[in-house]
Design an enzyme around this catalytic site. Structure first.
Site, mmCIF file in Angstrom:
data_model
loop_
_atom_site.group_PDB
_atom_site.id
_atom_site.type_symbol
_atom_site.label_atom_id
_atom_site.label_comp_id
_atom_site.label_asym_id
_atom_site.label_seq_id
_atom_site.Cartn_x
_atom_site.Cartn_y
_atom_site.Cartn_z
ATOM 1 N N LYS A 176 0.820 -1.246 -0.130
ATOM 2 C CA LYS A 176 -0.134 -0.051 0.118
ATOM 3 C C LYS A 176 0.933 1.269 -0.040
ATOM 4 O O LYS A 176 1.524 1.777 1.195
ATOM 5 C CB LYS A 176 -0.872 0.117 1.210
ATOM 6 C CG LYS A 176 -2.326 0.599 0.873
ATOM 7 C CD LYS A 176 -2.217 2.188 1.150
ATOM 8 C CE LYS A 176 -1.869 2.940 2.240
ATOM 9 N NZ LYS A 176 -1.749 4.423 1.908
ATOM 10 N N GLU A 252 10.021 2.180 10.397
ATOM 11 C CA GLU A 252 11.245 3.177 10.581
ATOM 12 C C GLU A 252 10.341 4.500 10.493
ATOM 13 O O GLU A 252 9.271 4.738 9.722
ATOM 14 C CB GLU A 252 11.954 3.082 8.921
ATOM 15 C CG GLU A 252 12.294 1.867 8.692
ATOM 16 C CD GLU A 252 13.655 1.649 9.370
ATOM 17 O OE1 GLU A 252 14.103 2.723 10.215
ATOM 18 O OE2 GLU A 252 14.188 0.484 9.359
ATOM 19 N N CYS A 286 13.626 11.386 6.079
ATOM 20 C CA CYS A 286 13.592 10.993 7.663
ATOM 21 C C CYS A 286 15.006 11.446 8.252
ATOM 22 O O CYS A 286 15.010 11.741 9.397
ATOM 23 C CB CYS A 286 13.282 9.758 7.821
ATOM 24 S SG CYS A 286 14.533 8.450 7.049
ATOM 25 N N GLU A 388 9.441 17.073 14.703
ATOM 26 C CA GLU A 388 9.847 16.840 13.528
ATOM 27 C C GLU A 388 9.028 17.656 12.576
ATOM 28 O O GLU A 388 7.526 17.781 12.498
ATOM 29 C CB GLU A 388 9.479 15.661 13.057
ATOM 30 C CG GLU A 388 9.921 15.105 11.632
ATOM 31 C CD GLU A 388 9.668 13.813 11.067
ATOM 32 O OE1 GLU A 388 8.527 13.269 11.171
ATOM 33 O OE2 GLU A 388 10.581 13.108 10.613
#
Ligand code: NAD
Ligand code: 6OD
Length: 484
Positions: A176, A252, A286, A388
């Site tokens: 997905k 992750e 990231c 973040e």
């Protein structure tokens, strides 16, 4: 407009519900994707389970590797198709996608095809009371059907980083991709078809997260494991959903990564490296550096040099060679990043450069651009220093001692990556060891042998990907004990 269909049991399938996929450069839809409903996800999972028992399950490791290498070859043969699709979905510069995203998409298949053959298992000899002895050896078996849920920032790279080792270990997959970037996943389905991958081994379902294909997949009782890259908050939701059926998870997740520059660093290399770590892929990596700590004696010069670097970035059209900075992925993400730009000002930041939306006077004004931005002067407790942002922005703070900067860098709930810039290699090793991140660079950034462990500590993830670490996740050992 290109129609992106689901791919189930070796067939491309349409759907009733569809959603638009926009080009971030001008905000216009460029493709329409078929949204998978619960029944479609059920079909994909059933096809993947059926394929485990079929031709795929009977193949030798060498046969599986051969077909994975063909996938890599085909991605390279269709390089331009993949490049155009990735750029249309993300708006990223061709220069970036053609050097990182697409080559790594192909390399991921080759790397895991080559490493599975030397994936060793354990063997132990033991004594027995009757003196005859016994040997124990383990075999690694595939887990079954792997649910792969991937993000939009490096769509092909991060999705194939999961699909390739999962298939190398003999599993089947239901993928997905992000709703923002479904195009290269659809091309990968075409490639699987073209190389003769047995039906049901690679299945693709398009859709969103909650109450859509993502959630249907994570809650499915007939999948064996979930591998996910994305936001930490999404990871929490997936963990809750997967707990119903007790599935193994590989995560992750996010980061708020520090970059540390000592006075004795090679100044130009540090400016270049930190600049890339902040602004590459418009900060949507990231591993991007959002917190920079610079030794006080060089602080002012460093801030000035980084400002010049930010202001020299080329916000051209993606296909122009000079372009090295693109839009953010979506209107919603642009609004999120701009809300941090406003918040930083109210938290007391000095805006060294940027802080707004660039003006082009052409259709890019309807795109999702923001300016490369640098702040100083924020408290370490400010939200803009803690959370973040996932945009082209950093905060730079001065430090005086090694001990102090290690403490500052580690004061985060995340632990994905860090970089240290110094010509004193003993200090480089020492500081890198003291930092609480899964990946710690000294005098470089984003450089990595694909066999090394990749992942985060703390809220940045669960488990490690890369080389044998991926193979360990996508297979399980069973012990066989033979009495002699
Ligand atoms: P996201 O979490 O919003 O979405 C990732 C994927 O999860 C998408 O496919 C989405 O549709 C799906 N999803 C969302 N909600 C779901 C749910 N409830 N159930 C199942 N699936 C769901 O992440 P994003 O915005 O696409 O990517 C940016 C984030 O990813 C950043 O936080 C970034 O740090 C992180 N990221 C981490 C790494 C890493 O290696 N650690 C790499 C890339 C991106
Ligand atoms: O290079 C890789 O394998 C990797 N996982 C990179 C992750 C980048 C995050 O945005």
């Amino acid at each position: 407009m290109r129609e992106l269909r689901n791919y189930i049991d070796g067939k491309f399938m349409n759907s009733e519900r569809k959603f638009d996929v926009s080009n971030p450069v001008n905000g216009k839809p460029h493709a329409v994707a078929c949204e998978a409903d619960q029944a479609t996800v059920d079909d994909a999972v059933a096809a993947a389970n059926k394929a485990l028992a079929g031709e795929w399950g009977q193949m030798s490791v060498a046969q599986r590797c051969e077909i994975l290498c063909k996938v890599a070859d085909k991605i390279e043969e269709r390089f331009d198709d993949f490049l155009q699709a990735e750029v249309a979905d993300t708006g990223k510069p061709h220069s970036l996608a053609s050097h990182i995203d697409i080559p790594r998409g192909a390399a991921n298949f080759r790397v895991f095809a080559n490493s599975i053959g030397s994936f060793a298992t354990e063997c132990f000899e033991m004594d027995t009371p009757d003196g005859s002895g016994a040997i124990n050896y383990s075999l690694r078996k595939p887990l079954g059907v792997i649910g792969v849920i991937s993000p939009w920032n490096l769509p092909l790279l991060l999705m194939t980083w999961k699909v390739a080792p999962a298939l190398a270990c003999g599993n089947t997959v239901v993928v997905k991709p992000s709703e923002e970037t479904p195009s290269t996943a659809t091309l990968l389905a075409e490639v699987m078809d073209e190389v003769g991958m047995p039906a049901g081994v690679f299945n693709l379902v398009h859709g969103f997260g909650p109450d859509s294909a993502g959630e249907f997949l994570t809650k499915h009782k007939d999948i064996s494991a979930i591998t996910f890259t994305g936001e930490t908050s999404t990871g929490k939701a997936i963990m809750r959903a997967a707990s119903e059926n007790v599935k193994p998870l590989s995560f992750e997740l996010g980061g708020k990564n520090p970059g540390i520059v000592f006075e004795d660093a090679n100044f130009d290399d540090a400016v270049e490296g930190i600049g890339r770590a902040i602004f590459a892929n418009t900060g949507q990596v990231c591993l991007a550096t959002e917190r920079v700590y610079v030794e006080r004696s060089i602080f002012d010069n460093f801030v000035h040099a980084l400002k010049e670097k930010a202001e020299s970035l080329e916000l051209g059209w993606p296909d122009e060679e000079r372009t090295n900075f693109g839009p953010l992925v979506s209107k919603a993400h642009q609004q999120k990043v701009l809300s941090y730009y406003r918040l930083a000002v109210s938290e007391g930041a000095n805006v060294i450069t940027g802080g707004g939306v660039p003006k082009f006077s052409d259709e890019r004004d309807q795109g999702f651009y923001v300016e490369p931005t640098i702040w100083t002067g924020l408290s370490e407790e400010a939200k803009c220093v803690k959370e973040e942002i996932f945009g082209p922005v950093c905060h730079i703070a001065p430090f005086d001692t090694e001990q102090e900067v290690i403490k500052l860098a580690n004061a985060s709930e995340y632990g994905l990556a860090s970089s240290v810039w110094t010509t004193n290699l003993a200090r480089g090793h020492r500081v890198a060891k003291a930092l609480e991140s899964g990946t710690n660079w000294v005098n470089c950034w984003f450089l990595r042998d694909l066999r090394t462990p990749f992942g985060g500590t703390k809220m940045s993830g669960i488990g490690r990907e890369g080389g044998v670490h991926s193979l360990n996740f996508y297979s399980e050992p069973v012990n066989i004990c033979v009495k002699l």
